[in-house]
Design a protein around this motif. Sequence first.
Motif, PDB file in Angstrom:
ATOM      1  N   ARG A  65     106.883  65.228  31.619  1.00 58.98           N
ATOM      2  CA  ARG A  65     108.091  65.549  32.401  1.00 58.98           C
ATOM      3  C   ARG A  65     108.333  64.524  33.501  1.00 58.98           C
ATOM      4  O   ARG A  65     109.457  64.251  33.891  1.00 58.98           O
ATOM      5  N   TYR A  66     107.245  63.919  34.018  1.00 56.66           N
ATOM      6  CA  TYR A  66     107.380  62.900  35.059  1.00 56.66           C
ATOM      7  C   TYR A  66     107.899  61.583  34.491  1.00 56.66           C
ATOM      8  O   TYR A  66     108.511  60.795  35.210  1.00 56.66           O
ATOM      9  N   LEU A  67     107.643  61.370  33.208  1.00 57.87           N
ATOM     10  CA  LEU A  67     108.127  60.154  32.549  1.00 57.87           C
ATOM     11  C   LEU A  67     109.653  60.079  32.630  1.00 57.87           C
ATOM     12  O   LEU A  67     110.217  59.030  32.914  1.00 57.87           O
ATOM     13  N   PHE A  68     110.306  61.199  32.403  1.00 56.89           N
ATOM     14  CA  PHE A  68     111.773  61.238  32.400  1.00 56.89           C
ATOM     15  C   PHE A  68     112.333  61.020  33.806  1.00 56.89           C
ATOM     16  O   PHE A  68     113.324  60.312  33.976  1.00 56.89           O
ATOM     17  N   ASP A  69     111.682  61.611  34.802  1.00 53.92           N
ATOM     18  CA  ASP A  69     112.113  61.386  36.186  1.00 53.92           C
ATOM     19  C   ASP A  69     111.937  59.916  36.580  1.00 53.92           C
ATOM     20  O   ASP A  69     112.810  59.334  37.222  1.00 53.92           O
ATOM     21  N   ALA A  70     110.807  59.333  36.173  1.00 56.37           N
ATOM     22  CA  ALA A  70     110.548  57.918  36.491  1.00 56.37           C
ATOM     23  C   ALA A  70     111.557  57.013  35.795  1.00 56.37           C
ATOM     24  O   ALA A  70     112.001  56.012  36.369  1.00 56.37           O
ATOM     25  N   ALA A  71     111.942  57.363  34.569  1.00 59.16           N
ATOM     26  CA  ALA A  71     112.931  56.567  33.830  1.00 59.16           C
ATOM     27  C   ALA A  71     114.288  56.630  34.528  1.00 59.16           C
ATOM     28  O   ALA A  71     114.940  55.595  34.698  1.00 59.16           O
ATOM     29  N   ASP A  98     111.489  53.753  38.135  1.00 57.82           N
ATOM     30  CA  ASP A  98     110.191  53.497  38.755  1.00 57.82           C
ATOM     31  C   ASP A  98     109.207  52.975  37.709  1.00 57.82           C
ATOM     32  O   ASP A  98     108.504  53.739  37.047  1.00 57.82           O
ATOM     33  N   VAL A  99     109.169  51.660  37.570  1.00 54.60           N
ATOM     34  CA  VAL A  99     108.350  51.009  36.534  1.00 54.60           C
ATOM     35  C   VAL A  99     106.867  51.284  36.757  1.00 54.60           C
ATOM     36  O   VAL A  99     106.127  51.522  35.790  1.00 54.60           O
ATOM     37  N   GLY A 100     106.415  51.280  37.996  1.00 56.19           N
ATOM     38  CA  GLY A 100     105.005  51.542  38.282  1.00 56.19           C
ATOM     39  C   GLY A 100     104.570  52.913  37.795  1.00 56.19           C
ATOM     40  O   GLY A 100     103.506  53.058  37.172  1.00 56.19           O
ATOM     41  N   VAL A 101     105.378  53.925  38.052  1.00 56.71           N
ATOM     42  CA  VAL A 101     105.053  55.279  37.596  1.00 56.71           C
ATOM     43  C   VAL A 101     105.115  55.340  36.070  1.00 56.71           C
ATOM     44  O   VAL A 101     104.237  55.946  35.434  1.00 56.71           O
ATOM     45  N   LEU A 102     106.118  54.712  35.472  1.00 55.36           N
ATOM     46  CA  LEU A 102     106.204  54.692  34.003  1.00 55.36           C
ATOM     47  C   LEU A 102     104.934  54.107  33.399  1.00 55.36           C
ATOM     48  O   LEU A 102     104.334  54.702  32.495  1.00 55.36           O
TER      49      LEU A 102
END
Length: 182
Positions: A22-28, A32-36
């Motif tokens: 779920r955090y992947l979608f927020d980072a996208a 936020d490349v670092g979080v991805l």
Amino acid sequence: MSAADPAVANQSSALVGQDLSRYLFDAARAGDVGVLESLLARGVQVDARDERGSTALILAAYYGKSDAVQALLAAGASPNLGDSARGNTALMGALFKGEIESARRLLADPRTDVNARNAAGQTAAMFAALFGRADLIEALAARQADFALTDASGATAETLARTQGNAALADRLAVLSRRRPG
């Protein structure tokens, strides 16, 4: 079974990946490349889908996060997956929203199928025509887009440009539709 059991470890790893996706979608969306990159390194699947059937790449492209688009492509994200609602690809989303840099990054990836169709039979060229993205028509042509394809209603990229009152773009598309890709 013990915690050292490989089956348990694989299950645990899969659960972590699901919980973190779920955090992947927020980072996208945020770009936020670092979080991805961190999430992908922890086992989140690059082509995971959110509750609406979009991938992180579709979201990054739609929201104009071109660095995230590049990072996801580099991580192996498929540029040809469509969302669950309409089957629109990341390239279609970028063209719809006018996110030119994201569209260019997708077009630069040799895996991107420029003639992929959504549920209505539309292609990226049709999106470019419909939304007046004349600046990307030549890039689509360079990638062998087939401008003569028709959607489910029988419309071509040229006819869509004409219905939008964009005669100059329609005239260019008429020329391109006579050239066959390949």
